[in-house]
Design an enzyme around this catalytic site. Structure first.
Site, PDB file in Angstrom:
ATOM      1  CD  GLN A 252       3.515   5.813   2.602  1.00 16.22           C
ATOM      2  OE1 GLN A 252       2.553   5.247   2.091  1.00 16.22           O
ATOM      3  NE2 GLN A 252       4.506   5.147   3.161  1.00 16.22           N
TER       4      GLN A 252
ATOM      5  CB  CYS B  43       5.362   2.475   7.587  1.00 15.27           C
ATOM      6  SG  CYS B  43       4.931   3.935   6.633  1.00 15.27           S
ATOM      7  CG  LEU B  44       7.021   1.146   1.646  1.00 15.77           C
ATOM      8  CD1 LEU B  44       6.353   1.404   0.300  1.00 15.77           C
ATOM      9  CD2 LEU B  44       8.201   0.205   1.489  1.00 15.77           C
TER      10      LEU B  44
ATOM     11  N   GLY C  88       0.831  -1.197   0.000  1.00 19.13           N
ATOM     12  CA  GLY C  88       0.000   0.000   0.000  1.00 19.13           C
ATOM     13  C   GLY C  88       0.863   1.243   0.000  1.00 19.13           C
TER      14      GLY C  88
ATOM     15  CG  HIS D   2       0.457   6.957   5.423  1.00 19.09           C
ATOM     16  ND1 HIS D   2       1.562   7.488   6.046  1.00 19.09           N
ATOM     17  CD2 HIS D   2       0.758   5.646   5.217  1.00 19.09           C
ATOM     18  CE1 HIS D   2       2.482   6.544   6.205  1.00 19.09           C
ATOM     19  NE2 HIS D   2       2.016   5.418   5.710  1.00 19.09           N
TER      20      HIS D   2
ATOM     21  CG  HIS E 111      -0.309   1.485   7.266  1.00 20.70           C
ATOM     22  ND1 HIS E 111       0.632   1.017   8.162  1.00 20.70           N
ATOM     23  CD2 HIS E 111       0.371   2.337   6.445  1.00 20.70           C
ATOM     24  CE1 HIS E 111       1.803   1.574   7.883  1.00 20.70           C
ATOM     25  NE2 HIS E 111       1.679   2.362   6.847  1.00 20.70           N
ATOM     26  CD  GLU E 112      -1.091   2.568   2.768  1.00 22.75           C
ATOM     27  OE1 GLU E 112      -0.605   3.714   2.689  1.00 22.75           O
ATOM     28  OE2 GLU E 112      -0.395   1.563   3.036  1.00 22.75           O
TER      29      GLU E 112
HETATM   30 ZN   LIG Z   1       2.922   3.601   5.752  1.00 19.59          ZN
END
Ligand SMILES: [Zn+2]
Length: 178
Positions: free
Chosen positions: A58, A100-101, A53, A146, A142-143
């Site tokens: 991000q 998380c990236l 995702g 963000h 999670h997204e």
């Molecule tokens: Zn993330």
């Protein structure tokens, strides 16, 4: 001439400390070419990372756009792109390790709802309501976090957060020296 596999490019993923990650992203009012191109680039970036995702903040774009793909490019049916995603319903509870990236090197157990109903707009401009369970529900939560300027580590205890902050600072100091 080099041939590109797909439309769109791979974008740089910003990491914790960048204020764009703490800001509530702007709503998308119409799906124009810019939104379409951003979505394509986000899909490429997510698959390349690889990740399941990605949210626009991000890649340093403070707009309400997310891409989700539980199969990471293996199955076209799993690819979901949503503008203005929001949670309509949550139920149950599940604990699973999450990463998380934008928070590289950190994996922690996070409690999330087991089942969610998500509403958003797809790239054709149609409203979508999606029911998701388990890992997919977690990815949506999670997204959408963000989109609201929240990182997954904010779900952890103050003690855990503090330890992570120290670990990240050490990583940063090390990167700076190298
Ligand atoms: Zn993330």
């Amino acid at each position: 001439m080099e041939e590109e596999e797909k439309e769109g490019t791979i974008l740089e993923i910003v990491t914790i400390g960048n204020p764009v990650l703490n800001r509530k992203a702007d709503k998308i009012h119409n799906i124009d070419q810019g939104v379409y191109d951003l979505a394509q680039s986000m899909i490429n970036t997510m698959h390349d990372a690889p990740g399941v995702g990605l949210a626009a903040p991000q890649v340093n774009q403070s707009v309400q756009l997310i891409t989700v793909d539980i199969s990471i490019g293996e199955n076209d049916k799993d690819l979901i792109v949503l503008a203005n995603p929001e949670l309509l319903h949550m139920e149950g509870e599940a604990v699973l390790e999450e990463g998380c990236l934008s928070v590289p090197g950190i994996n922690e157990k996070v409690t999330r709802p087991f089942r969610v109903v998500v509403k958003g707009i797809d790239l054709d401009g149609n409203e979508k309501v999606i029911e998701a369970e388990d890992l997919l529900a977690r990815i949506f939560c999670h997204e959408i976090d963000h989109i609201n300027g929240k990182l997954f580590i904010e779900h952890l205890s103050p003690l855990k957060k503090n330890l992570i902050r120290k670990k990240l600072q050490k990583q940063k100091d090390k990167d700076f020296r190298e």
